[in-house]
Design an enzyme around this catalytic site. Structure first.
Site, PDB file in Angstrom:
ATOM      1  N   CYS A  44      30.713  40.213  11.457  1.00 58.16           N
ATOM      2  CA  CYS A  44      30.948  38.879  12.018  1.00 58.16           C
ATOM      3  C   CYS A  44      31.496  38.954  13.445  1.00 58.16           C
ATOM      4  CB  CYS A  44      31.896  38.085  11.117  1.00 58.16           C
ATOM      5  SG  CYS A  44      31.060  37.506   9.620  1.00 58.16           S
ATOM      6  N   ASP A  87      34.435  43.349 -11.695  1.00 58.26           N
ATOM      7  CA  ASP A  87      33.349  43.997 -10.952  1.00 58.26           C
ATOM      8  C   ASP A  87      32.131  43.118 -11.056  1.00 58.26           C
ATOM      9  OD1 ASP A  87      32.720  44.829 -13.854  1.00 58.26           O
ATOM     10  OD2 ASP A  87      30.936  45.403 -12.743  1.00 58.26           O
ATOM     11  N   GLY A 143      31.001  41.431 -22.784  1.00 57.58           N
ATOM     12  CA  GLY A 143      30.061  40.485 -23.390  1.00 57.58           C
ATOM     13  C   GLY A 143      30.202  39.061 -22.902  1.00 57.58           C
ATOM     14  N   CYS A 181      35.354  40.604   9.694  1.00 59.12           N
ATOM     15  CA  CYS A 181      34.674  41.881   9.463  1.00 59.12           C
ATOM     16  C   CYS A 181      33.898  42.309  10.703  1.00 59.12           C
ATOM     17  CB  CYS A 181      33.766  41.823   8.234  1.00 59.12           C
ATOM     18  SG  CYS A 181      32.108  41.177   8.524  1.00 59.12           S
ATOM     19  N   ASP A 238      30.423  50.134 -26.517  1.00 61.86           N
ATOM     20  CA  ASP A 238      30.552  48.944 -27.357  1.00 61.86           C
ATOM     21  C   ASP A 238      29.161  48.422 -27.689  1.00 61.86           C
ATOM     22  OD1 ASP A 238      30.018  48.338 -24.720  1.00 61.86           O
ATOM     23  OD2 ASP A 238      31.133  46.462 -24.715  1.00 61.86           O
ATOM     24  N   ASP A 261      31.317  52.684 -16.457  1.00 61.25           N
ATOM     25  CA  ASP A 261      31.100  51.944 -17.702  1.00 61.25           C
ATOM     26  C   ASP A 261      30.592  52.927 -18.759  1.00 61.25           C
ATOM     27  OD1 ASP A 261      28.512  52.443 -17.039  1.00 61.25           O
ATOM     28  OD2 ASP A 261      27.905  50.377 -16.787  1.00 61.25           O
ATOM     29  N   CYS A 277      35.585  34.866   9.396  1.00 59.24           N
ATOM     30  CA  CYS A 277      35.614  36.245   8.908  1.00 59.24           C
ATOM     31  C   CYS A 277      36.000  37.219  10.020  1.00 59.24           C
ATOM     32  CB  CYS A 277      34.246  36.611   8.355  1.00 59.24           C
ATOM     33  SG  CYS A 277      34.157  38.286   7.705  1.00 59.24           S
ATOM     34  N   HIS A 313      29.144  42.552   5.122  1.00 57.20           N
ATOM     35  CA  HIS A 313      29.896  41.295   5.178  1.00 57.20           C
ATOM     36  C   HIS A 313      30.264  40.784   3.781  1.00 57.20           C
ATOM     37  CE1 HIS A 313      31.189  37.242   5.949  1.00 57.20           C
ATOM     38  NE2 HIS A 313      30.353  36.877   4.988  1.00 57.20           N
TER      39      HIS A 313
END
Lengths: 378, 378
Positions: free
Chosen positions: B315, B272, B222, B312, B146, B92, B310, B341
């Site tokens: 899990c 994000d 914003g 992952c 900005d 950013d 899940c 997770h």
């Protein structure tokens, strides 16, 4: 019983290369056990411990008894299942933590009455209770409750602690064997703990009394609590020379990397210490050249790995400059990386010690390590 | 330039399935970018992010400028090398953090003068400086500086911010292109940021002014700063309908899982948010049934995985009861497991969104998710 211990090789000085078999796998000894106080080795996932080759970790009875509670862990299938760790676990008796962490400790022949450091609730830890908790946890190796005293201690305090430790060990053994005869074979080995502070004759007396009770393994307790290293070694030596050659010996709560080989040379098979994990969280990195205090400004642009000779996944990928930044910025990832490396360092170091015993050159290995440490990091 | 963006498929409502190519790999869009503020995604090693399939992460210019400093990172080979991450990075501009974190912000046409939240030192962030810092960091995608304002904002404040944002965007673009002509092709794409608070006409005005400058991608800034979700959507819609179809669109700082599909439906390609990582550290677990506040006593004996659906690695191995215990005990491992997770949840969710666009059923997918969330966890 799915337990056994065999000495594969002993060198002329007393160091032993052995194998301890448990229901959760075989462990090459001498072994260093990472500490997983509250059912986790701080900052690491179990996957990392497996990658690092840890075959046995330590759990703390005092902490697990208070939170989440041994009955809950029993109900959920025992500590291995609760924390999803299917390699071996050794639990301490809770005694050391009661003496060092809790409030209002009142010791009687019955046991120790104490207040929890978490909520002030009152509890009574007896030799029977300590065994009961560890049976509920289902650890592979359990320790008997002993009386831990501060050192240096007056002789009469040390004498009294030895006497009580022996009496408690008998009760713990009786309780354990009674549970065994009631429930069939227990999947646990129970170890006795030798006390005696820094008095050689009391150490011998304690060892002989515990030998009479007949445990499958013996620990040396109450050492590395502030006394000089040569005193730790002397007390360990007078104890191990009395202990049976065919049973494992565990020196509790040690130690610094450069000291591990000394203990092994005295016939110690098992060790544990919070040092690699705790130091990591305080930005202290163990390397083949000694400690690197990674927050130091000298590492800000250092693009070398943490330890130039390390093969761990952290040293393969990350630089000192990056780890220094993570610590400076207070990132949790700093503790993860540092702990991973430090545990690798300890486990790799003890692998080198095992190899040195096999090649019969432990003394040479040890003196080289000392010299390198004395020179300090580059 | 090793950069490109192509829309592979667009549905009738405006959602796009695309591919963003960078010098550090291709990224399937829509994409969710985990936030790695200080050169690390909190509680995770890069190895975990790779396992989770993250193709791009976000770094914060404000934090990295103050610590360890962009010049140090440049000297050590750029942010990718510094943190040992060879997939894509977006940074950013630092503007949002200057406005929300630092002290003594004084905005003039020149830039923003502020005091560091770390040591109180005074700094001046200009459009040129923000670009210079990001060029030093070497991120794949950089954002222009900005002017961020609080919402709800009076119209005249919003008007003035749009005006300044456009003027700054021009200066940032000029500076960036000048660096490019001096140094040869820059391995970076620079995105413009549309402002305009919650005024549709100002959003359009801002977009049109930025389009005239000609950036390779555009962000909507914003928003998601406290206004109702339907206002966020309305402002996003009026902006995206003006943006070119062949360039990537990035809605900054969003969002909650159940909102992601709404933004994608409005033609957003990139998002994000700190939510999955921050919530994880506060014991809030995202699941297909909504949020599980894992510290709740109801999970003390719950042997189910965090999310029943899940796949992952957390899990697959650990239970709710165990994670609850780790949080109750204050173990760092709790944050590691929960973050792993939650990031998996977000990245998998966005994978499902991409698939839904390909199958042309995003609206159906979205309404099913909403219904499931409304029902809450079992």
């Amino acid at each position: 019983m799915n337990f056994s211990f065999e000495v594969l090789k002993a060198d002329s000085g007393g160091a032993r290369r052995g194998r301890l078999t448990t229901p959760h796998g075989a462990i090459e000894t001498p072994v260093f056990m990472p500490v997983g106080t509250q059912a986790a080795v701080k900052s690491l996932r179990n996957e990392a411990l497996e990658e690092l080759g840890a075959r046995i970790i330590l759990g703390n009875t005092y902490h697990l008894y208070l939170r989440p509670g041994h009955e809950l862990i029993r109900k959920l299938g025992g500590l291995h299942k609760f924390m999803s760790w299917d390699r071996a676990i050794l639990t301490d008796s809770g005694g050391y933590q009661v003496f060092s962490l809790s409030e209002l400790r009142k010791i009687t022949d019955e046991g120790v009455r104490f207040r929890s450091h978490l909520d002030g609730s009152e509890h009574l830890l007896t030799p029977e209770k300590a065994s009961e908790i560890q049976l509920a946890l289902g650890s592979d190796i359990a320790m008997v409750l002993d009386e831990c005293i501060e050192t240096p201690a007056p002789r009469e305090i040390a004498e009294s602690a030895v006497k009580r430790t022996t009496a408690w060990a008998k009760r713990a053994r009786d309780f354990f064997l009674k549970c065994g005869s009631r429930n069939g074979d227990l999947n646990q080995w129970q170890f006795g703990i030798v006390q005696g502070a820094t008095f050689a004759d009391l150490r011998r007396e304690s060892a002989q009394q515990l030998l009479a009770i007949d445990f499958p393994g013996y620990a040396v307790g109450g050492l590395a609590v502030g006394e000089p290293h040569d005193v730790t070694c002397e007390m360990t030596a007078v104890t191990t020379e009395l202990l049976p050659k065919n049973k494992p010996r565990y020196l509790m709560g040690v130690g610094r990397p450069e000291q591990l080989a000394d203990y092994v040379a005295l016939g110690v098979d098992m060790m544990d210490c919070v040092l690699p994990t705790r130091a990591a969280r305080h930005a202290c990195i163990y390397t083949c050249e000694g400690k690197v205090l990674i927050k130091n400004a000298r590492y800000a642009q250092d693009q070398r790995p943490l330890d130039p000779e390390c093969s761990c996944s952290v040293c393969k990928r990350y630089t000192r400059a990056y780890l220094r930044h993570l610590f400076a910025a207070g990132e949790l990832t700093a503790a993860i990386l540092a702990t991973h490396h430090n545990i690798h360092f300890y486990l790799d170091f003890i692998r080198q010690i095992r190899e040195a015993i096999e090649f019969g050159n432990l003394a040479k290995f040890s003196s080289e390590v000392q010299a390198r440490y004395a020179a300090g990091p580059a």
